[in-house]
Design a protein around this motif. Sequence first.
Motif, PDB file in Angstrom:
ATOM      1  N   ASP A  50      -1.035   0.515  -2.969  1.00 47.05           N
ATOM      2  CA  ASP A  50      -1.930  -0.644  -3.065  1.00 47.05           C
ATOM      3  C   ASP A  50      -3.543  -0.357  -3.407  1.00 47.05           C
ATOM      4  O   ASP A  50      -4.315   0.473  -2.688  1.00 47.05           O
ATOM      5  N   LEU A  51      -4.159  -1.418  -4.114  1.00 48.93           N
ATOM      6  CA  LEU A  51      -5.358  -1.439  -4.038  1.00 48.93           C
ATOM      7  C   LEU A  51      -6.343  -2.792  -3.612  1.00 48.93           C
ATOM      8  O   LEU A  51      -5.649  -3.831  -4.031  1.00 48.93           O
ATOM      9  N   ASP A  52      -6.883  -2.593  -2.926  1.00 52.56           N
ATOM     10  CA  ASP A  52      -7.610  -3.836  -2.473  1.00 52.56           C
ATOM     11  C   ASP A  52      -9.029  -3.971  -3.230  1.00 52.56           C
ATOM     12  O   ASP A  52     -10.091  -3.244  -3.059  1.00 52.56           O
ATOM     13  N   PRO A  53      -9.039  -4.829  -4.262  1.00 51.05           N
ATOM     14  CA  PRO A  53     -10.294  -5.033  -5.210  1.00 51.05           C
ATOM     15  C   PRO A  53     -11.594  -5.182  -4.336  1.00 51.05           C
ATOM     16  O   PRO A  53     -12.332  -5.085  -4.650  1.00 51.05           O
ATOM     17  N   SER A  54     -11.196  -6.250  -3.189  1.00 56.47           N
ATOM     18  CA  SER A  54     -12.419  -6.550  -2.384  1.00 56.47           C
ATOM     19  C   SER A  54     -13.201  -5.577  -1.788  1.00 56.47           C
ATOM     20  O   SER A  54     -14.396  -5.655  -1.608  1.00 56.47           O
ATOM     21  N   THR A  55     -12.639  -4.403  -1.239  1.00 52.92           N
ATOM     22  CA  THR A  55     -13.194  -3.355  -0.704  1.00 52.92           C
ATOM     23  C   THR A  55     -13.150  -2.270  -1.187  1.00 52.92           C
ATOM     24  O   THR A  55     -13.780  -1.309  -1.065  1.00 52.92           O
ATOM     25  N   GLY A  56     -12.323  -2.014  -2.293  1.00 55.95           N
ATOM     26  CA  GLY A  56     -12.310  -0.626  -3.214  1.00 55.95           C
ATOM     27  C   GLY A  56     -11.393   0.310  -2.468  1.00 55.95           C
ATOM     28  O   GLY A  56     -11.429   1.431  -2.960  1.00 55.95           O
ATOM     29  N   ILE A  57     -10.689  -0.109  -1.398  1.00 56.56           N
ATOM     30  CA  ILE A  57      -9.904   0.856  -0.763  1.00 56.56           C
ATOM     31  C   ILE A  57      -8.520   1.005  -1.128  1.00 56.56           C
ATOM     32  O   ILE A  57      -7.750  -0.074  -1.453  1.00 56.56           O
ATOM     33  N   SER A  58      -8.040   2.215  -1.486  1.00 48.87           N
ATOM     34  CA  SER A  58      -6.568   2.530  -2.154  1.00 48.87           C
ATOM     35  C   SER A  58      -5.792   3.278  -1.005  1.00 48.87           C
ATOM     36  O   SER A  58      -6.440   4.040  -0.128  1.00 48.87           O
ATOM     37  N   THR A  59      -4.422   2.553  -0.892  1.00 46.98           N
ATOM     38  CA  THR A  59      -3.666   2.961   0.119  1.00 46.98           C
ATOM     39  C   THR A  59      -2.461   3.530  -0.535  1.00 46.98           C
ATOM     40  O   THR A  59      -1.869   2.882  -1.249  1.00 46.98           O
ATOM     41  N   LEU A  60      -2.240   4.880   0.122  1.00 48.30           N
ATOM     42  CA  LEU A  60      -0.915   5.258  -0.453  1.00 48.30           C
ATOM     43  C   LEU A  60       0.143   5.124   0.963  1.00 48.30           C
ATOM     44  O   LEU A  60      -0.374   5.367   2.108  1.00 48.30           O
ATOM     45  N   ARG A  61       1.312   4.719   0.560  1.00 45.50           N
ATOM     46  CA  ARG A  61       2.240   4.488   1.602  1.00 45.50           C
ATOM     47  C   ARG A  61       3.310   5.175   1.486  1.00 45.50           C
ATOM     48  O   ARG A  61       4.226   4.956   0.543  1.00 45.50           O
ATOM     49  N   LYS A  62       3.596   5.828   2.583  1.00 43.94           N
ATOM     50  CA  LYS A  62       5.163   6.825   2.606  1.00 43.94           C
ATOM     51  C   LYS A  62       6.290   5.558   2.879  1.00 43.94           C
ATOM     52  O   LYS A  62       6.020   4.748   3.805  1.00 43.94           O
ATOM     53  N   ARG A  63       7.586   5.881   2.630  1.00 44.56           N
ATOM     54  CA  ARG A  63       8.591   5.165   3.193  1.00 44.56           C
ATOM     55  C   ARG A  63       8.493   5.249   4.624  1.00 44.56           C
ATOM     56  O   ARG A  63       9.241   4.233   5.093  1.00 44.56           O
ATOM     57  N   SER A  64       8.124   6.134   5.185  1.00 49.17           N
ATOM     58  CA  SER A  64       8.137   6.121   6.840  1.00 49.17           C
ATOM     59  C   SER A  64       7.110   5.282   7.547  1.00 49.17           C
ATOM     60  O   SER A  64       7.126   5.171   8.458  1.00 49.17           O
ATOM     61  N   GLY A  65       6.342   4.751   6.561  1.00 47.71           N
ATOM     62  CA  GLY A  65       4.895   3.688   7.190  1.00 47.71           C
ATOM     63  C   GLY A  65       3.803   4.432   7.182  1.00 47.71           C
ATOM     64  O   GLY A  65       2.755   4.077   7.444  1.00 47.71           O
ATOM     65  N   GLU A  66       3.749   5.927   6.970  1.00 43.98           N
ATOM     66  CA  GLU A  66       2.559   6.622   7.079  1.00 43.98           C
ATOM     67  C   GLU A  66       1.629   6.459   5.946  1.00 43.98           C
ATOM     68  O   GLU A  66       2.291   6.114   4.750  1.00 43.98           O
TER      69      GLU A  66
END
Length: 191
Positions: A50-66
């Motif tokens: 996921d990329l939040d264009p408003s903050t510029g933060i990219s998030t990698l998400r594992k199936r475990s939720g981490e």
Amino acid sequence: LNIDVSMQDIANRLNHSKSAGKLYAAAEKILIKMEGRWKPAAVIQWFEFDLDPSTGISTLRKRSGETGCFHLGCSNVFLEEAVQVMAFVLGVGSQLDLESARAYDRGDYLDAYLIDLIGLADLEKTSDIVTCMAEDRARETGMGVGPFLSPGSVHGWDLAEQSVLCSLLPIEKINVEIQDSIFWTAIGSRT
């Protein structure tokens, strides 16, 4: 991974040097001496992205939720369409580093340089295998492949964030310490 480093691989790197011809004999000797001392390996993990264009933060998400969050700066533009990311860490084992350090300590700077070239060729070939894996998965799922990015190698993604990325991967399985040979690629499209 089974990787063969040939004299041609080393010669391709030496061709950029003005004295390449003089180095071939020394390189061939070192390549024979180092044969079998590299142990290429990779840890690979697929993440939802996921990329939040408003903050510029990219998030990698594992199936475990981490999750792991990154600020890629202007490099976020490469990931605007991504829905998945393949992160990986490569290694060639510690033996080449140890041999290079020994050569350097002895004052055999040419040998140390040539051993490092062997390690770079091995890493490049290992990366090629992992790249093919990402491309195969993209083809299988009907998605595209984005550019390979790594902390510190693109404008805006600070090298310090490699520790966050490595915390999401089992790098201990391949006996790798955090260094700058970390790559990841985005696949997918929201369109």
